[in-house]
Design a protein around this motif. Structure first.
Motif, PDB file in Angstrom:
ATOM      1  N   CYS A   1     -27.687  22.276  25.632  1.00  0.00           N
ATOM      2  CA  CYS A   1     -27.538  22.200  27.098  1.00  0.00           C
ATOM      3  C   CYS A   1     -27.669  20.798  27.274  1.00  0.00           C
ATOM      4  O   CYS A   1     -27.270  20.223  28.303  1.00  0.00           O
ATOM      5  CB  CYS A   1     -28.684  22.680  27.792  1.00  0.00           C
ATOM      6  SG  CYS A   1     -28.829  24.706  27.455  1.00  0.00           S
ATOM      7  N   ASP A   2     -28.560  19.828  26.506  1.00  0.00           N
ATOM      8  CA  ASP A   2     -28.398  18.152  26.798  1.00  0.00           C
ATOM      9  C   ASP A   2     -27.094  17.776  26.428  1.00  0.00           C
ATOM     10  O   ASP A   2     -26.901  16.398  26.663  1.00  0.00           O
ATOM     11  CB  ASP A   2     -29.556  17.779  25.858  1.00  0.00           C
ATOM     12  CG  ASP A   2     -29.639  18.490  24.565  1.00  0.00           C
ATOM     13  OD1 ASP A   2     -28.984  19.363  24.184  1.00  0.00           O
ATOM     14  OD2 ASP A   2     -30.780  17.803  23.598  1.00  0.00           O
ATOM     15  N   TYR A   3     -26.031  18.380  25.933  1.00  0.00           N
ATOM     16  CA  TYR A   3     -24.786  17.754  25.719  1.00  0.00           C
ATOM     17  C   TYR A   3     -23.683  18.418  26.623  1.00  0.00           C
ATOM     18  O   TYR A   3     -22.652  18.490  26.109  1.00  0.00           O
ATOM     19  CB  TYR A   3     -24.645  17.929  24.194  1.00  0.00           C
ATOM     20  CG  TYR A   3     -25.407  16.864  23.399  1.00  0.00           C
ATOM     21  CD1 TYR A   3     -25.305  15.563  23.424  1.00  0.00           C
ATOM     22  CD2 TYR A   3     -26.564  17.193  22.750  1.00  0.00           C
ATOM     23  CE1 TYR A   3     -25.936  14.602  22.583  1.00  0.00           C
ATOM     24  CE2 TYR A   3     -27.446  16.390  21.921  1.00  0.00           C
ATOM     25  CZ  TYR A   3     -27.080  15.125  22.060  1.00  0.00           C
ATOM     26  OH  TYR A   3     -27.917  14.146  21.364  1.00  0.00           O
ATOM     27  N   ALA A   4     -24.239  19.164  27.436  1.00  0.00           N
ATOM     28  CA  ALA A   4     -23.113  19.805  28.055  1.00  0.00           C
ATOM     29  C   ALA A   4     -22.261  19.097  28.936  1.00  0.00           C
ATOM     30  O   ALA A   4     -22.388  17.945  29.295  1.00  0.00           O
ATOM     31  CB  ALA A   4     -23.806  20.733  29.205  1.00  0.00           C
ATOM     32  N   PRO A   5     -20.846  19.648  28.889  1.00  0.00           N
ATOM     33  CA  PRO A   5     -20.299  21.150  28.256  1.00  0.00           C
ATOM     34  C   PRO A   5     -19.950  20.788  26.711  1.00  0.00           C
ATOM     35  O   PRO A   5     -19.690  19.896  26.385  1.00  0.00           O
ATOM     36  CB  PRO A   5     -19.162  21.278  29.154  1.00  0.00           C
ATOM     37  CG  PRO A   5     -18.495  19.995  29.560  1.00  0.00           C
ATOM     38  CD  PRO A   5     -19.672  19.245  29.672  1.00  0.00           C
ATOM     39  N   VAL A   6     -20.303  21.962  26.105  1.00  0.00           N
ATOM     40  CA  VAL A   6     -20.027  21.890  24.636  1.00  0.00           C
ATOM     41  C   VAL A   6     -19.141  22.779  24.103  1.00  0.00           C
ATOM     42  O   VAL A   6     -19.178  24.080  24.759  1.00  0.00           O
ATOM     43  CB  VAL A   6     -21.661  22.161  23.929  1.00  0.00           C
ATOM     44  CG1 VAL A   6     -21.479  22.473  22.443  1.00  0.00           C
ATOM     45  CG2 VAL A   6     -22.654  20.957  24.389  1.00  0.00           C
ATOM     46  N   VAL A   7     -18.512  22.440  23.136  1.00  0.00           N
ATOM     47  CA  VAL A   7     -17.458  23.432  22.638  1.00  0.00           C
ATOM     48  C   VAL A   7     -17.905  23.281  20.972  1.00  0.00           C
ATOM     49  O   VAL A   7     -18.436  22.611  20.474  1.00  0.00           O
ATOM     50  CB  VAL A   7     -16.221  23.000  22.528  1.00  0.00           C
ATOM     51  CG1 VAL A   7     -15.103  23.607  21.701  1.00  0.00           C
ATOM     52  CG2 VAL A   7     -15.413  22.985  23.834  1.00  0.00           C
TER      53      VAL A   7
END
Length: 238
Positions: A130-136
């Motif tokens: 979540c700390d790098y949202a949005p994530v793929v």
């Protein structure tokens, strides 16, 4: 397509190695499912039978596990499994827009694969980043702080065979190769393990602030253990 005799012999040798790691053989079911997925790209009926035979389980018991965990696929997966997080934080930060863009760009929907067999698209409930949202995630490697444009470029590069590097973690390999690693076999690519690296800055920010401000977690020793007498009394008349 049924497992060939050659594939079955290879899987049996690997399965014996996996099963030997566990005091109870049935504990090896999860890695065995990854193992058959590394051979076929999904968990086929033959793969379920194979796991059942190796562990002395019924096919119903194996199927119950294979259908419970979403990492086990019931249809063939492409070379690159592209998972777009659409859980709350990623969604409001752009995950929904990314997933919609990739559906349109690739011409496929959730849990579908491009005709060339390169990309399988899936919306993921949470990638735990979540700390790098949005994530793929591609084959479970992180691509952080994504946008629709960056996501389209990512899948185009994957389909064209151009080099692609995750934001953090090991270099990409195919879905089948990833599944073999998840089955518990070493990643033998030079430098792949070391490339994992430490936690990223966004993940460490809270820890750094806590140290700067002298924040610490409560000492468990300060709290007496709860006893039976501390339990809430039963409702009167129950």
């Amino acid at each position: 397509m049924p497992l060939t005799a050659e594939a079955r012999a290879r899987l049996e040798a690997d399965a014996k190695e996996i099963i030997a790691r566990y005091p109870q053989s049935r504990s090896a079911l999860l890695p065995l499912l990854h193992l058959v997925q590394s051979e076929e790209g999904y968990v086929s009926p033959d793969g379920i039978e194979f796991c059942a035979e190796q562990l002395g389980l019924t096919t119903a018991e194996v199927s119950a596990v294979a259908t419970f965990y979403t990492m086990y696929k019931r249809r063939p997966v492409g070379d690159y499994h592209v998972g777009v997080c659409t859980n709350t934080l990623c969604a409001i930060m752009g995950g929904d827009a990314i997933f919609a863009a990739l559906k349109e760009h690739l011409g496929i929907g959730h849990d579908e694969t491009t005709p060339d067999g390169k990309i399988t698209l899936e919306h993921i409930e949470c990638n735990a980043a979540c700390d790098y949202a949005p994530v793929v995630m591609v084959n479970w490697e992180f691509f952080d702080n994504m946008t629709p444009d960056k996501a389209r470029q990512l899948v185009d590069d994957l389909r064209a065979g151009r080099p692609v590097s995750p934001t953090r973690g090991a270099p990409l390999c195919t879905f089948k190769q990833t599944e073999r690693i998840l089955a518990g076999f070493p990643d033998e690519r030079p430098g792949a393990v070391a490339a994992g690296g430490p936690a990223g800055e966004a993940s460490l920010a809270g820890l750094r602030i806590a140290k700067e401000r002298g924040w610490t977690a409560p000492d468990p020793a300060e709290f007496p253990e709860k006893t039976a007498s501390d339990a809430a009394p039963e409702d009167e008349g129950a």
